[in-house]
Design a protein around this motif. Structure first.
Motif, PDB file in Angstrom:
ATOM      1  N   ARG A 202       0.852  -1.457  -0.118  1.00  0.00           N
ATOM      2  CA  ARG A 202      -0.165   0.125  -0.031  1.00  0.00           C
ATOM      3  C   ARG A 202       1.024   1.325  -0.142  1.00  0.00           C
ATOM      4  O   ARG A 202       2.047   1.151   0.435  1.00  0.00           O
ATOM      5  CB  ARG A 202      -0.923   0.173   1.115  1.00  0.00           C
ATOM      6  N   PRO A 203       0.346   2.275  -0.622  1.00  0.00           N
ATOM      7  CA  PRO A 203       1.290   3.525  -0.727  1.00  0.00           C
ATOM      8  C   PRO A 203       1.188   4.455   0.605  1.00  0.00           C
ATOM      9  O   PRO A 203       0.429   4.266   1.424  1.00  0.00           O
ATOM     10  CB  PRO A 203       0.590   4.311  -1.963  1.00  0.00           C
ATOM     11  N   PRO A 204       2.035   5.230   0.528  1.00  0.00           N
ATOM     12  CA  PRO A 204       2.190   6.224   1.656  1.00  0.00           C
ATOM     13  C   PRO A 204       1.125   7.311   1.722  1.00  0.00           C
ATOM     14  O   PRO A 204       0.617   7.586   0.651  1.00  0.00           O
ATOM     15  CB  PRO A 204       3.615   6.965   1.823  1.00  0.00           C
ATOM     16  N   CYS A 205       1.053   7.924   2.807  1.00  0.00           N
ATOM     17  CA  CYS A 205      -0.180   9.060   2.775  1.00  0.00           C
ATOM     18  C   CYS A 205       0.212  10.121   1.723  1.00  0.00           C
ATOM     19  O   CYS A 205       1.072  10.557   1.996  1.00  0.00           O
ATOM     20  CB  CYS A 205      -0.614   9.481   4.079  1.00  0.00           C
ATOM     21  N   CYS A 206      -0.642  10.542   0.984  1.00  0.00           N
ATOM     22  CA  CYS A 206      -0.194  11.675   0.176  1.00  0.00           C
ATOM     23  C   CYS A 206      -1.227  13.127   0.621  1.00  0.00           C
ATOM     24  O   CYS A 206      -1.445  13.936  -0.217  1.00  0.00           O
ATOM     25  CB  CYS A 206      -0.489  11.285  -1.236  1.00  0.00           C
ATOM     26  N   GLY A 207      -1.960  12.801   1.523  1.00  0.00           N
ATOM     27  CA  GLY A 207      -2.400  14.153   2.096  1.00  0.00           C
ATOM     28  C   GLY A 207      -3.673  14.511   1.486  1.00  0.00           C
ATOM     29  O   GLY A 207      -4.065  15.773   1.642  1.00  0.00           O
ATOM     30  N   ASN A 208      -4.782  13.716   1.076  1.00  0.00           N
ATOM     31  CA  ASN A 208      -5.909  13.939   0.590  1.00  0.00           C
ATOM     32  C   ASN A 208      -6.892  14.655   1.706  1.00  0.00           C
ATOM     33  O   ASN A 208      -7.787  15.319   1.177  1.00  0.00           O
ATOM     34  CB  ASN A 208      -6.533  12.526   0.193  1.00  0.00           C
ATOM     35  N   ASN A 209      -6.775  14.504   2.860  1.00  0.00           N
ATOM     36  CA  ASN A 209      -7.467  15.106   3.887  1.00  0.00           C
ATOM     37  C   ASN A 209      -9.084  14.418   3.658  1.00  0.00           C
ATOM     38  O   ASN A 209      -9.870  15.233   4.007  1.00  0.00           O
ATOM     39  CB  ASN A 209      -7.450  16.545   3.604  1.00  0.00           C
ATOM     40  N   SER A 210      -9.103  13.361   3.323  1.00  0.00           N
ATOM     41  CA  SER A 210     -10.508  12.768   3.782  1.00  0.00           C
ATOM     42  C   SER A 210     -10.330  11.384   4.188  1.00  0.00           C
ATOM     43  O   SER A 210     -11.174  10.325   3.833  1.00  0.00           O
ATOM     44  CB  SER A 210     -10.987  12.522   2.005  1.00  0.00           C
ATOM     45  N   CYS A 211      -9.311  11.172   5.421  1.00  0.00           N
ATOM     46  CA  CYS A 211      -9.340  10.017   6.024  1.00  0.00           C
ATOM     47  C   CYS A 211     -10.772   9.322   6.440  1.00  0.00           C
ATOM     48  O   CYS A 211     -11.138   8.333   6.473  1.00  0.00           O
ATOM     49  CB  CYS A 211      -8.525  10.337   7.065  1.00  0.00           C
ATOM     50  N   GLN A 212     -11.561  10.423   7.022  1.00  0.00           N
ATOM     51  CA  GLN A 212     -12.851  10.226   7.318  1.00  0.00           C
ATOM     52  C   GLN A 212     -13.908  11.105   6.102  1.00  0.00           C
ATOM     53  O   GLN A 212     -13.558  12.398   5.955  1.00  0.00           O
ATOM     54  CB  GLN A 212     -13.457  10.787   8.384  1.00  0.00           C
ATOM     55  N   PRO A 332      -3.357  14.573   6.961  1.00  0.00           N
ATOM     56  CA  PRO A 332      -4.359  13.509   7.677  1.00  0.00           C
ATOM     57  C   PRO A 332      -5.253  14.756   8.547  1.00  0.00           C
ATOM     58  O   PRO A 332      -4.788  15.730   8.757  1.00  0.00           O
ATOM     59  CB  PRO A 332      -3.629  12.781   8.711  1.00  0.00           C
ATOM     60  N   GLN A 333      -6.400  14.040   8.811  1.00  0.00           N
ATOM     61  CA  GLN A 333      -7.456  14.970   9.571  1.00  0.00           C
ATOM     62  C   GLN A 333      -7.271  15.090  10.924  1.00  0.00           C
ATOM     63  O   GLN A 333      -7.749  16.101  11.527  1.00  0.00           O
ATOM     64  CB  GLN A 333      -8.847  14.338   9.085  1.00  0.00           C
ATOM     65  N   SER A 334      -6.621  14.051  11.789  1.00  0.00           N
ATOM     66  CA  SER A 334      -6.366  13.994  12.918  1.00  0.00           C
ATOM     67  C   SER A 334      -5.072  13.866  13.453  1.00  0.00           C
ATOM     68  O   SER A 334      -4.773  12.509  13.939  1.00  0.00           O
ATOM     69  CB  SER A 334      -7.547  12.964  13.878  1.00  0.00           C
ATOM     70  N   PRO A 335      -4.216  14.698  13.168  1.00  0.00           N
ATOM     71  CA  PRO A 335      -2.581  14.163  13.189  1.00  0.00           C
ATOM     72  C   PRO A 335      -2.062  14.499  14.388  1.00  0.00           C
ATOM     73  O   PRO A 335      -1.067  13.719  14.548  1.00  0.00           O
ATOM     74  CB  PRO A 335      -2.134  15.246  12.214  1.00  0.00           C
ATOM     75  N   SER A 336      -2.434  15.166  15.523  1.00  0.00           N
ATOM     76  CA  SER A 336      -1.661  15.527  16.690  1.00  0.00           C
ATOM     77  C   SER A 336      -2.546  15.665  17.850  1.00  0.00           C
ATOM     78  O   SER A 336      -3.779  15.776  17.814  1.00  0.00           O
ATOM     79  CB  SER A 336      -0.760  17.160  16.281  1.00  0.00           C
ATOM     80  N   SER A 337      -2.150  15.539  19.035  1.00  0.00           N
ATOM     81  CA  SER A 337      -2.691  15.430  20.412  1.00  0.00           C
ATOM     82  C   SER A 337      -1.809  15.993  21.452  1.00  0.00           C
ATOM     83  O   SER A 337      -0.608  15.960  21.346  1.00  0.00           O
ATOM     84  CB  SER A 337      -3.536  14.292  20.593  1.00  0.00           C
ATOM     85  N   ILE A 338      -2.569  16.122  22.714  1.00  0.00           N
ATOM     86  CA  ILE A 338      -1.701  16.270  24.022  1.00  0.00           C
ATOM     87  C   ILE A 338      -2.303  15.414  24.856  1.00  0.00           C
ATOM     88  O   ILE A 338      -3.359  15.013  25.033  1.00  0.00           O
ATOM     89  CB  ILE A 338      -2.104  17.779  24.456  1.00  0.00           C
ATOM     90  N   ASN A 339      -1.349  14.375  25.423  1.00  0.00           N
ATOM     91  CA  ASN A 339      -1.506  13.371  26.425  1.00  0.00           C
ATOM     92  C   ASN A 339      -1.328  13.463  27.674  1.00  0.00           C
ATOM     93  O   ASN A 339      -1.304  12.514  28.315  1.00  0.00           O
ATOM     94  CB  ASN A 339      -0.948  12.208  25.671  1.00  0.00           C
ATOM     95  N   THR A 340      -1.137  14.716  28.146  1.00  0.00           N
ATOM     96  CA  THR A 340      -0.598  14.747  29.427  1.00  0.00           C
ATOM     97  C   THR A 340      -1.808  14.527  30.449  1.00  0.00           C
ATOM     98  O   THR A 340      -1.474  14.392  31.762  1.00  0.00           O
ATOM     99  CB  THR A 340      -0.083  16.149  29.736  1.00  0.00           C
ATOM    100  N   MET A 341      -2.977  14.537  30.242  1.00  0.00           N
ATOM    101  CA  MET A 341      -4.054  14.249  31.081  1.00  0.00           C
ATOM    102  C   MET A 341      -4.630  12.838  30.818  1.00  0.00           C
ATOM    103  O   MET A 341      -5.723  12.784  31.308  1.00  0.00           O
ATOM    104  CB  MET A 341      -5.003  15.299  31.031  1.00  0.00           C
ATOM    105  N   ARG A 342      -3.861  11.856  30.343  1.00  0.00           N
ATOM    106  CA  ARG A 342      -4.421  10.589  30.469  1.00  0.00           C
ATOM    107  C   ARG A 342      -4.341   9.820  31.555  1.00  0.00           C
ATOM    108  O   ARG A 342      -5.156   8.767  31.816  1.00  0.00           O
ATOM    109  CB  ARG A 342      -3.773   9.821  29.142  1.00  0.00           C
ATOM    110  N   ASP A 343      -3.429  10.325  32.645  1.00  0.00           N
ATOM    111  CA  ASP A 343      -3.285   9.357  33.807  1.00  0.00           C
ATOM    112  C   ASP A 343      -2.746  10.444  34.767  1.00  0.00           C
ATOM    113  O   ASP A 343      -2.009  11.201  34.422  1.00  0.00           O
ATOM    114  CB  ASP A 343      -2.365   8.312  33.682  1.00  0.00           C
TER     115      ASP A 343
END
Length: 546
Positions: A202-212, A332-343
């Motif tokens: 399968r190919p790499p992501c090419c940035g279509n921005n329609s993951c969903q 991608p539509q959802s590429p980044s996040s902050i995870n400091t409040m997971r635990d």
């Protein structure tokens, strides 16, 4: 004439979890038959539907339900498949077709953090899992290598092996978020089942921005690919087979399943071992439908636990205008996040959460809003450009605790085949609401660091649903409060296994799919070991592990 099929293993549901279980069993040489209620649709057909849809922001528009395999849709209006008993509506969206709902997922593949398995022991809330992180870790890795998961280090989840590949290239907007928030918040790339390089053909992501609703090139893994892999391993598939009943013998062993075809002709399928692998709504629905004189409340339900502990990840959000052009919509539509409040110790008082940033293009939403406002001409062009360039959004992803009052039952309404529709009983509890309140501090600080203006918080008390259905088939060691054992085998039936996000006993803060796959692969390994006469190690409750 109705046909009778048979296999060593009969898997009900062709979603990503059921398909990968089928693949693993077929690779071991077993005969495997997958039954799917909906049709077999190709990626090309789905991409064409998306491109031709008048509702581009409606991620269900490429996936209309078949009359013989209905599923919920809410646009342009609610089709009523999922009946809401309240007190809070649970508007889940899922797809009944070959490949299941992961055709339009965001491909988040976060692992739990180790403490997610011990929240009752550590924080006095929820329940502990019947095994710990270390026992699931090899199956996380197995799932990641099948799907091709890309991720960054320091996710909070220990690893014995590296990710299959490096993260997908960081979009400009996420780079600016990471740089400007760095003094206060570490912004990290999301762990996703999405190729950053060619992988498994399968190919790499090419940035279509329609993951969903759909990746048009299959850079993103999904259930359709999982089904292809199962078929390549030797499994068989029967599409358009809406299973409505499981049959058992006098010893409570499952002997057959019955399904309707599109013409409502009933068929019977026999087997040795049966695996219910539909989602956390349709699986309990099927068990509840399978009533008999011996099991008047349905199968696997002698203690009235099927359908209980319904959980998801409700979200609230903030939309604001940054003080610089960031141009969401590339990559991608959802590429980044902050995870400091997971635990943390705060979990004794309020829900943990991730903070997730969207990279969805703002053009469609802003255009519709401006037209609804009656804005045209030069003013339209100016305001559309401003929104497209500067609008940003952050949401929380909140944990929900298991609560037996939150459940799936059968309604008194019938679908097109005459089967009772599923009914939800759901609410947002104080623990989750307290996490929402705490997250507002982060929302405001993030906007401040980005020079944010025109802050638009989601309506107070309005929680968006993330379609991470889990808990309705909870696994555990005590049959009084769970449906299946730590291996996914129903307490009431020794040849019936459950492979679904429904078996997850808690929701944690990460999308449920990877957890569901890893748990199911562990169950499949147990089944194969049992048949080979090689007992698996006894599962140890997470509370007994250091």
């Amino acid at each position: 004439m109705a046909q009778t099929l048979s296999a060593d293993f009969v898997v009900v549901g062709s979603g990503i979890i059921g398909a990968l279980v089928a693949r693993k069993l077929a690779l071991a040489g077993a005969s495997v038959l997958i039954l799917e209620a909906g049709p077999h649709v190709t990626r090309g057909e789905l991409v064409a539907r998306f491109r031709n849809s008048p509702r581009r922001s409606d991620w269900m528009s490429p996936y209309p339900p078949a009359p013989w395999a209905p599923h919920p849709v809410y646009q342009p209006e609610d089709n009523g498949h999922l009946v809401h008993a309240g007190p809070y509506p649970y508007k889940a969206e899922y797809i009944r077709q070959v490949g299941g709902t992961s055709w339009h997922w965001a491909a988040h593949a976060w692992r739990n953090v180790p403490n997610d398995f011990r929240i009752h022991s550590l924080y006095g809330v929820g329940v502990d899992w019947p095994f710990g992180y270390d026992e699931l870790e090899p199956y996380y890795q197995e799932a990641e290598e099948i799907m091709g998961v890309s991720g960054a280090p320091n996710t909070g989840s220990p690893r014995t092996k590296p990710f299959p590949m490096q993260p997908v290239a960081e979009p400009w907007a996420m780079q600016r978020l990471r740089e400007r928030l760095a003094p206060v918040y570490p912004v990290v790339g999301n762990t996703t089942a999405r190729n950053s390089r060619s992988y498994d053909g399968r190919p790499p992501c090419c940035g279509n921005n329609s993951c969903q609703p759909i990746c048009p090139i299959d850079a993103q893994y999904h259930g359709g690919l999982a089904v292809d892999a199962a078929l390549a391993a030797g499994a068989k598939l029967q599409a358009n087979a809406n299973v409505f009943k499981l049959e058992h013998d006098g010893a409570a062993r499952i002997t057959a399943v019955h399904y309707y075809d599109p013409d409502k002709v009933a068929h019977r399928v026999t087997g040795k071992t049966f695996i219910v692998a539909a989602n956390g709504i349709e699986s309990p629905r099927l068990l509840l439908l399978s009533q008999s004189a011996k099991f008047p409340q349905g199968l696997a339900n002698s203690r009235d636990m099927v359908g209980r502990h319904l959980m998801d990840h409700p979200s609230t959000s903030l939309t604001f205008d940054a003080d610089e052009d960031v141009w969401l919509g590339r990559g991608p539509q959802s590429p980044s996040s902050i995870n400091t409040m997971r635990d943390g110790e705060f979990r004794a008082r309020h829900a943990p959460y991730r903070l997730d940033f969207t990279n969805i293009s703002r053009v469609d939403g802003a255009t519709r809003a401006l037209l609804a406002e009656g804005v045209y001409g030069a003013e339209f062009e100016r305001r559309l450009r401003h929104s497209a360039a500067r609008e940003m959004n952050v949401k929380n992803v909140l944990e929900v605790l298991p609560d037996p009052r939150h459940r799936i039952t059968l309604s008194d309404q019938k679908d097109a085949l005459g089967l009772p529709k599923p009914q939800t009983h759901y609410s947002i509890d104080d623990y989750t609401r307290a996490g929402h309140v705490r997250s507002q501090q982060d929302f405001k600080r993030i906007a401040e660091l980005m020079g944010g203006t025109n802050l638009r918080f989601s309506k107070d008390g309005d929680f968006a649903n993330n379609q991470h259905i889990c808990g309705t088939l909870s696994m555990g060691t005590d049959p009084a409060v769970s449906v299946c054992d730590p291996w996914g085998r129903a307490h009431d039936h020794d040849n019936l296994y459950l492979a679904s996000t429904g078996v997850l006993p808690t929701s944690s803060t990460c999308n449920s799919t990877l957890n569901g796959i890893a748990v199911a692969l562990r169950s499949a390994q147990h089944i194969l070991s049992q048949q080979a006469g090689q007992p698996m190690p006894q599962a140890r409750p997470a509370s007994e592990r250091s």
